[in-house]
Design a protein around this motif. Structure first.
Motif, PDB file in Angstrom:
ATOM      1  N   VAL A  38      36.475  40.409  46.775  1.00 28.24           N
ATOM      2  CA  VAL A  38      36.057  40.098  45.534  1.00 28.24           C
ATOM      3  C   VAL A  38      34.495  39.312  45.512  1.00 28.24           C
ATOM      4  O   VAL A  38      34.416  38.384  46.392  1.00 28.24           O
ATOM      5  CB  VAL A  38      36.718  39.022  44.588  1.00 28.24           C
ATOM      6  CG1 VAL A  38      36.242  38.506  43.563  1.00 28.24           C
ATOM      7  CG2 VAL A  38      38.114  39.658  44.543  1.00 28.24           C
ATOM      8  N   ARG A  39      33.495  39.766  45.081  1.00 27.42           N
ATOM      9  CA  ARG A  39      32.263  39.222  44.946  1.00 27.42           C
ATOM     10  C   ARG A  39      31.861  38.702  43.433  1.00 27.42           C
ATOM     11  O   ARG A  39      32.342  39.680  42.491  1.00 27.42           O
ATOM     12  CB  ARG A  39      31.171  40.128  45.674  1.00 27.42           C
ATOM     13  CG  ARG A  39      31.602  40.180  46.820  1.00 27.42           C
ATOM     14  CD  ARG A  39      31.188  39.380  47.803  1.00 27.42           C
ATOM     15  NE  ARG A  39      31.142  39.647  49.206  1.00 27.42           N
ATOM     16  CZ  ARG A  39      32.262  39.210  49.867  1.00 27.42           C
ATOM     17  NH1 ARG A  39      33.171  39.186  49.255  1.00 27.42           N
ATOM     18  NH2 ARG A  39      32.029  39.862  51.072  1.00 27.42           N
ATOM     19  N   VAL A  40      30.872  38.016  43.126  1.00 31.29           N
ATOM     20  CA  VAL A  40      30.470  37.486  41.838  1.00 31.29           C
ATOM     21  C   VAL A  40      28.732  37.387  42.074  1.00 31.29           C
ATOM     22  O   VAL A  40      28.319  36.738  42.825  1.00 31.29           O
ATOM     23  CB  VAL A  40      31.250  36.241  41.524  1.00 31.29           C
ATOM     24  CG1 VAL A  40      30.551  35.607  40.024  1.00 31.29           C
ATOM     25  CG2 VAL A  40      32.525  36.345  41.496  1.00 31.29           C
ATOM     26  N   SER A  41      28.200  38.061  40.773  1.00 31.11           N
ATOM     27  CA  SER A  41      26.892  38.100  40.891  1.00 31.11           C
ATOM     28  C   SER A  41      26.314  36.543  40.095  1.00 31.11           C
ATOM     29  O   SER A  41      27.478  35.803  39.691  1.00 31.11           O
ATOM     30  CB  SER A  41      26.210  39.135  39.868  1.00 31.11           C
ATOM     31  OG  SER A  41      26.707  40.350  40.481  1.00 31.11           O
ATOM     32  N   SER A  42      25.330  36.335  40.076  1.00 26.26           N
ATOM     33  CA  SER A  42      24.761  34.782  39.844  1.00 26.26           C
ATOM     34  C   SER A  42      25.331  34.730  38.210  1.00 26.26           C
ATOM     35  O   SER A  42      24.892  35.685  37.502  1.00 26.26           O
ATOM     36  CB  SER A  42      23.259  34.816  39.948  1.00 26.26           C
ATOM     37  OG  SER A  42      22.872  33.526  39.341  1.00 26.26           O
ATOM     38  N   VAL A  43      26.086  33.770  38.155  1.00 24.12           N
ATOM     39  CA  VAL A  43      26.533  33.437  36.598  1.00 24.12           C
ATOM     40  C   VAL A  43      26.680  31.995  36.489  1.00 24.12           C
ATOM     41  O   VAL A  43      26.714  31.100  37.578  1.00 24.12           O
ATOM     42  CB  VAL A  43      27.599  34.259  36.217  1.00 24.12           C
ATOM     43  CG1 VAL A  43      28.853  33.658  37.478  1.00 24.12           C
ATOM     44  CG2 VAL A  43      28.313  34.113  35.174  1.00 24.12           C
ATOM     45  N   ALA A  44      26.446  31.494  35.227  1.00 21.38           N
ATOM     46  CA  ALA A  44      26.709  29.963  35.094  1.00 21.38           C
ATOM     47  C   ALA A  44      28.097  30.001  34.318  1.00 21.38           C
ATOM     48  O   ALA A  44      28.464  30.630  33.654  1.00 21.38           O
ATOM     49  CB  ALA A  44      25.605  29.385  34.038  1.00 21.38           C
ATOM     50  N   ALA A  90      29.421  40.581  35.946  1.00 20.67           N
ATOM     51  CA  ALA A  90      29.313  39.828  36.910  1.00 20.67           C
ATOM     52  C   ALA A  90      30.513  39.531  38.014  1.00 20.67           C
ATOM     53  O   ALA A  90      30.069  39.120  39.026  1.00 20.67           O
ATOM     54  CB  ALA A  90      28.875  38.485  36.684  1.00 20.67           C
ATOM     55  N   LEU A  91      31.455  40.328  37.667  1.00 18.61           N
ATOM     56  CA  LEU A  91      32.528  40.356  38.879  1.00 18.61           C
ATOM     57  C   LEU A  91      32.703  41.665  39.179  1.00 18.61           C
ATOM     58  O   LEU A  91      32.785  42.557  38.533  1.00 18.61           O
ATOM     59  CB  LEU A  91      33.986  39.878  37.808  1.00 18.61           C
ATOM     60  CG  LEU A  91      35.124  39.752  38.736  1.00 18.61           C
ATOM     61  CD1 LEU A  91      34.853  38.496  40.057  1.00 18.61           C
ATOM     62  CD2 LEU A  91      36.362  39.299  37.973  1.00 18.61           C
ATOM     63  N   GLN A  92      32.425  41.740  40.608  1.00 20.73           N
ATOM     64  CA  GLN A  92      32.701  43.134  41.135  1.00 20.73           C
ATOM     65  C   GLN A  92      33.972  43.271  41.652  1.00 20.73           C
ATOM     66  O   GLN A  92      34.159  43.252  43.037  1.00 20.73           O
ATOM     67  CB  GLN A  92      31.332  43.243  42.347  1.00 20.73           C
ATOM     68  CG  GLN A  92      30.060  43.742  41.968  1.00 20.73           C
ATOM     69  CD  GLN A  92      29.583  42.539  41.254  1.00 20.73           C
ATOM     70  OE1 GLN A  92      29.566  41.509  41.889  1.00 20.73           O
ATOM     71  NE2 GLN A  92      28.794  42.600  40.236  1.00 20.73           N
ATOM     72  N   ALA A  93      34.837  43.337  40.805  1.00 19.32           N
ATOM     73  CA  ALA A  93      36.299  43.505  41.289  1.00 19.32           C
ATOM     74  C   ALA A  93      37.335  43.816  39.956  1.00 19.32           C
ATOM     75  O   ALA A  93      36.636  43.855  39.123  1.00 19.32           O
ATOM     76  CB  ALA A  93      36.756  42.146  41.735  1.00 19.32           C
ATOM     77  N   GLU A  94      38.258  44.602  40.325  1.00 22.51           N
ATOM     78  CA  GLU A  94      39.128  45.039  39.210  1.00 22.51           C
ATOM     79  C   GLU A  94      40.326  43.974  38.881  1.00 22.51           C
ATOM     80  O   GLU A  94      40.633  43.391  39.981  1.00 22.51           O
ATOM     81  CB  GLU A  94      39.709  46.350  39.696  1.00 22.51           C
ATOM     82  CG  GLU A  94      40.989  46.651  38.494  1.00 22.51           C
ATOM     83  CD  GLU A  94      41.858  47.797  39.211  1.00 22.51           C
ATOM     84  OE1 GLU A  94      42.836  48.452  38.800  1.00 22.51           O
ATOM     85  OE2 GLU A  94      41.511  48.277  40.406  1.00 22.51           O
ATOM     86  N   ILE A  95      40.513  43.586  37.744  1.00 22.18           N
ATOM     87  CA  ILE A  95      41.415  42.684  37.145  1.00 22.18           C
ATOM     88  C   ILE A  95      42.707  43.388  36.827  1.00 22.18           C
ATOM     89  O   ILE A  95      42.434  44.235  35.796  1.00 22.18           O
ATOM     90  CB  ILE A  95      40.857  41.738  36.184  1.00 22.18           C
ATOM     91  CG1 ILE A  95      39.759  40.806  36.668  1.00 22.18           C
ATOM     92  CG2 ILE A  95      42.109  40.952  35.880  1.00 22.18           C
ATOM     93  CD1 ILE A  95      39.180  39.775  35.608  1.00 22.18           C
ATOM     94  N   GLU A  96      43.736  43.238  37.322  1.00 25.96           N
ATOM     95  CA  GLU A  96      45.259  43.827  37.068  1.00 25.96           C
ATOM     96  C   GLU A  96      45.864  42.486  36.410  1.00 25.96           C
ATOM     97  O   GLU A  96      46.277  41.651  37.191  1.00 25.96           O
ATOM     98  CB  GLU A  96      45.722  44.248  38.270  1.00 25.96           C
ATOM     99  CG  GLU A  96      47.027  45.113  37.996  1.00 25.96           C
ATOM    100  CD  GLU A  96      47.634  45.702  39.066  1.00 25.96           C
ATOM    101  OE1 GLU A  96      48.918  46.051  39.006  1.00 25.96           O
ATOM    102  OE2 GLU A  96      46.709  45.973  40.119  1.00 25.96           O
ATOM    103  N   VAL A  97      46.605  42.655  35.362  1.00 26.70           N
ATOM    104  CA  VAL A  97      47.295  41.623  34.494  1.00 26.70           C
ATOM    105  C   VAL A  97      48.681  42.362  34.462  1.00 26.70           C
ATOM    106  O   VAL A  97      48.946  43.361  34.084  1.00 26.70           O
ATOM    107  CB  VAL A  97      46.672  41.342  33.066  1.00 26.70           C
ATOM    108  CG1 VAL A  97      47.679  40.489  32.586  1.00 26.70           C
ATOM    109  CG2 VAL A  97      45.257  40.942  33.235  1.00 26.70           C
ATOM    110  N   LEU A  98      49.604  41.364  35.090  1.00 24.79           N
ATOM    111  CA  LEU A  98      50.788  41.728  35.240  1.00 24.79           C
ATOM    112  C   LEU A  98      51.830  41.600  33.871  1.00 24.79           C
ATOM    113  O   LEU A  98      51.230  40.473  33.291  1.00 24.79           O
ATOM    114  CB  LEU A  98      51.632  40.988  36.269  1.00 24.79           C
ATOM    115  CG  LEU A  98      51.073  41.046  37.793  1.00 24.79           C
ATOM    116  CD1 LEU A  98      51.885  40.440  38.685  1.00 24.79           C
ATOM    117  CD2 LEU A  98      51.046  42.598  38.163  1.00 24.79           C
TER     118      LEU A  98
END
Length: 374
Positions: A278-284, A366-374
């Motif tokens: 999981v990677r995150v770009s610059s964000v506040a 900004a989030l380089q990932a997939e979010i899976e909600v159960l």
């Protein structure tokens, strides 16, 4: 406080950047092929059946509320030469149950398997009961096993005039080796010339690595990745053995697995599981908590002396609204999972707030990932 938090995040980011610059082989996720694939044809088959459990100590189905139990009991007695049609039956020692089992791969006729028993009607407990002969059917409607035996349960129920205690689930049980296999599934693994390996976690990179590892080991093009979930293996010409020998040789090969970056969220329990990529770009990120406190303190008001008034209760409500805000924190670009978690933990964020923050970061792109909600 703001500058100290930013310094902490920056220090973690610099340390993480140093670690990222020199990845090691130990950081890779490696596993044997036999632990990450399923072999075509090597699988269990589910069986199901309907039967009767007898010998219960008054904890069985009430026949008035369970007509299927009455009909099954009458049909069973008729097969044994006892006619009960039209009779008023009041027994509470019988329960209708569903019997389930898994038929293992390559099971032979006459071998045993474990079966599970679950009450179908309004029985209170299956303790002390015995399952009568019950055919177990497969998906094709054929009988593959017969189940019978004493039911063992993990729970119990004790009741008195004013209290009842229930431990576990007394309406489900298990019969160890209670199933006898009567029919085999016709599949000869050793006669196959080609088979498919199904990845338990489909991924293109992993499928290609499996094929390359097999081909390097055998020395000739034997495996071909067909899609993210399938690798086809052919028995090479001149191989000293059949497909079973080939599978035995290649299932011990170690392959570095790969998975897409994914975050799994269970909003009901507040559980968050993040993958290592999981990677995150610059964000506040900023987060605030709103707390509303309501206190009721009713006051009794007495009428004036010699008046015709009545005593009354006047409501008094103290309402306080408190908003706790935290400073804006900058998450550096391309931070790793450990850096992201450390930075959010430094903000004192609860798991449920973290779920909302991750979803907001994903919405910004900004989030380089997939979010899976159960």
């Amino acid at each position: 406080m703001e500058f100290r938090l930013l310094r902490q995040l920056l220090a973690v980011a610099i340390a993480g950047a140093g670690l990222m610059a020199a990845p090691t082989a130990a950081s890779a996720s490696a596993a044997r092929i036999k632990d990450i694939v399923n072999i075509e044809g090597v699988r269990d088959n589910q069986l199901v059946g309907y039967g009767l459990v007898v010998g219960l100590n008054g904890t069985g189905d009430s026949l008035n509320n369970s007509p299927f139990t009455r009909q099954s009991l009458q049909a069973m007695l008729e097969r044994l030469g006892v006619n009960t049609r039209g009779e008023n039956m009041r027994t509470a020692n019988v329960a209708a149950v569903m019997v389930t089992a898994n038929l293992p791969a390559f099971s032979t006729q006459g071998s045993r398997l474990d079966v599970n028993v679950s009450a179908l009607g309004d029985a209170d407990s299956l303790q002390g009961g015995t399952l009568l002969v019950t055919p177990l059917l497969g998906a094709d409607g054929e009988v593959y096993a017969i189940a019978q035996g004493s039911v063992l349960i993990n729970g119990f129920k004790a009741a008195g005039d004013a209290a009842t205690v229930v431990s576990g689930v007394p309406t489900t049980g298990r019969i160890s080796a209670g199933g006898l296999i009567e029919r085999e599934i016709g599949f000869t693994l050793g006669a196959q010339r080609t088979l498919r390996l199904a990845l338990r976690n489909p991924d293109l990179t992993t499928a290609r690595r499996i094929a390359l590892a097999i081909n390097d080991f055998i020395g000739v093009p034997t495996a071909t990745p067909e899609d993210p979930a399938t690798v086809r293996v052919h028995l090479p010409r001149g191989f000293n053995g059949n497909i079973v020998d080939l599978l035995t040789d290649i299932e011990q090969l170690v392959v570095e697995t790969d998975q897409p970056a994914r975050i799994v969220v269970d909003e009901n329990s507040g559980i968050i599981v993040m993958g290592k990529d999981v990677r995150v770009s610059s964000v506040a990120v900023a987060q605030a908590n709103l707390t509303v406190t309501i206190a009721e303190s009713p006051e009794v008001v007495q009428p004036a002396p010699l008046s015709m008034g009545e005593t009354a209760v006047v409501p008094r409500t103290d309402l306080t609204v408190e908003e706790t805000s935290r400073n804006l924190a900058v998450v550096p670009e391309s931070v790793t999972l450990q850096q992201l978690v450390d930075g959010l933990n430094a903000l004192g964020i609860s798991p449920r707030d973290l779920i909302a923050i991750l979803q907001a970061i994903k919405a910004t792109g900004a989030l380089q990932a997939e979010i899976e909600v159960l």
